[in-house]
Design a protein around this motif. Structure first.
Motif, PDB file in Angstrom:
ATOM      1  N   PRO A 173      -9.230 -11.554  -2.300  1.00 46.90           N
ATOM      2  CA  PRO A 173      -8.398 -10.739  -3.679  1.00 46.90           C
ATOM      3  C   PRO A 173      -8.971  -9.887  -4.531  1.00 46.90           C
ATOM      4  N   SER A 174      -8.271  -8.858  -4.864  1.00 48.49           N
ATOM      5  CA  SER A 174      -8.681  -7.938  -5.990  1.00 48.49           C
ATOM      6  C   SER A 174     -10.094  -7.320  -5.656  1.00 48.49           C
ATOM      7  N   THR A 197      -7.286  -7.590  -0.983  1.00 47.34           N
ATOM      8  CA  THR A 197      -6.034  -7.209  -1.672  1.00 47.34           C
ATOM      9  C   THR A 197      -6.538  -6.320  -2.932  1.00 47.34           C
ATOM     10  N   SER A 199      -4.593  -3.949  -6.448  1.00 43.68           N
ATOM     11  CA  SER A 199      -3.233  -3.741  -7.357  1.00 43.68           C
ATOM     12  C   SER A 199      -2.804  -2.307  -7.108  1.00 43.68           C
ATOM     13  N   TYR A 218      -1.078  -4.916  -3.493  1.00 41.66           N
ATOM     14  CA  TYR A 218       0.160  -6.096  -4.200  1.00 41.66           C
ATOM     15  C   TYR A 218       1.330  -5.133  -4.396  1.00 41.66           C
ATOM     16  N   VAL A 223       1.491 -11.766  -0.720  1.00 40.48           N
ATOM     17  CA  VAL A 223       0.184 -12.064  -0.097  1.00 40.48           C
ATOM     18  C   VAL A 223       0.178 -12.744   1.221  1.00 40.48           C
ATOM     19  N   MET A 247      -1.970 -16.176  -9.269  1.00 39.13           N
ATOM     20  CA  MET A 247      -1.843 -15.934  -7.977  1.00 39.13           C
ATOM     21  C   MET A 247      -2.440 -17.084  -6.964  1.00 39.13           C
TER      22      MET A 247
END
Length: 349
Positions: A173-174, A197, A199, A218, A223, A247
């Motif tokens: 993520p991120s 992932t 944003s 996102y 997700v 999340m």
């Protein structure tokens, strides 16, 4: 010497370029003149007063730095003035029971540069000679000041904590952050398929350039649904999470049964409501990163210096503008590492 120091906790503006005492060189120490220093999110926590340890003020941050030796302690052998070096960001006592059983990461006397002692936001840094790592040239300063923290954490999470193996699918993520970007690359070195992932659609090409096989933005699709679609409904074998926050249930839902969620940060939120029923019904494992070993740090630096992993530099700031660098890092618009450059650094051509 001069340093970007703070005498009170607060917003970035408490960091000021000011005169502070020179670090004394003990018999087993060396003093390094700093050329480059990397920023980490924990620096922001320390400055704001929200870190898990209390600092004696004034304080000088900076765990990752590189420079040249300018003073050598009387008992030090094998190091000379002018040698380009970096240093382990943490070091153990070497004499306690945990050190004796080859677990220096558990040493109760473990010191972190920039937190337990002053670091690379200052013109000079004092470290034990045992913590030094030689550089081939000062041209490696950027890599040394950018890679050790983020890459050692990534290496630990992939190889020791989540134990990712070839053929597995990993969700990062991120993935535009420093550690997360390193996680993408280390997971690929381990032979995994990486789903990342972000944003922002603008960040997606940068993450793909790091090696991510798929990038989810996102907001387009939840997700867990996107991961299910990409994996034919199977889910990810592991989630390598650097941000925490609300999340976490989406990340747990992205796992296949018996999957692993490894987490090393909580900048998106230190507390979250977890669906515990789902955790034990699906057999999910939640693994918390604690600290790297010296071997992790040495491996990380070697991977970076040999070009096997690249830590992109998002921005450079003169050390006098450390407050601006903290503000920039806090906005989370960067992809990669933010570094501070000291006045002694030769201008770039």
């Amino acid at each position: 010497m001069h340093a970007a120091a703070f005498t009170e906790y607060g917003a970035p503006g408490v960091l000021r370029w000011q005169e502070v005492p020179d670090p004394p060189c003990g018999p087993d120490d060396v003093v390094v003149e700093t050329v480059t220093c990397g920023l980490n999110h924990v620096d922001l926590d320390c400055r704001a007063g929200t870190a898990p340890w209390e600092l004696a003020l004034p304080h000088v941050l900076g765990a990752e730095f590189a420079g040249t030796i300018v003073e050598v302690g009387a008992a030090v052998r094998g190091w000379e003035i002018g040698r380009p070096v970096t240093a382990h960001q943490q070091f153990a006592c070497g004499t306690c029971a945990d050190c004796a059983r080859w677990r220096p990461d558990l040493c109760p006397h473990l010191e972190l540069v920039g937190y337990h002692r002053w670091g690379g936001y200052g013109a000079y840094v004092r470290v034990p000679a045992k913590a030094l790592i030689a550089l081939d040239s000062i041209d490696q300063a950027d890599v040394a000041a950018s890679a050790q923290c983020v890459l050692s954490v990534a290496w630990n999470m992939v190889t020791r904590l989540a134990r990712v193996t070839a053929g597995e699918t990993v969700l990062v993520p991120s993935a535009s952050g420093g550690v997360a970007g390193a996680l993408v690359q280390v997971a690929k070195l381990a032979g995994a398929r990486v789903i990342a992932t972000t944003s922002s659609a603008e960040k997606a090409p940068h993450i793909e350039a790091l090696g991510a096989d798929d990038v989810i933005v996102y907001g387009d699709t939840p997700v867990a649904e996107a991961v299910a679609e990409l994996t034919g409904g199977a889910g990810a074998d592991a989630v390598l999470d650097t941000v925490g926050g609300p999340m976490i249930n989406d990340h747990l839902a992205s796992l296949r049964p018996d999957g692993r969620l490894a987490i090393c940060g909580a900048h998106a939120g230190e507390t979250a409501a977890v669906d515990l029923l789902s955790v034990f019904v699906r057999g999910s494992r939640i693994l918390g990163f604690r600290i790297c070993t010296p071997d992790d740090e040495r491996t990380a630096l070697r991977l970076a210096l040999t070009g096997q992993v690249t830590i992109p530099i998002a921005a450079r700031f003169p050390i006098e503008r450390a407050a601006d660098a903290h503000a920039y890092l806090g906005e989370r618009r960067h992809v990669g590492k933010v570094i501070l450059e000291h006045p002694t650094r030769a201008p770039k051509t």
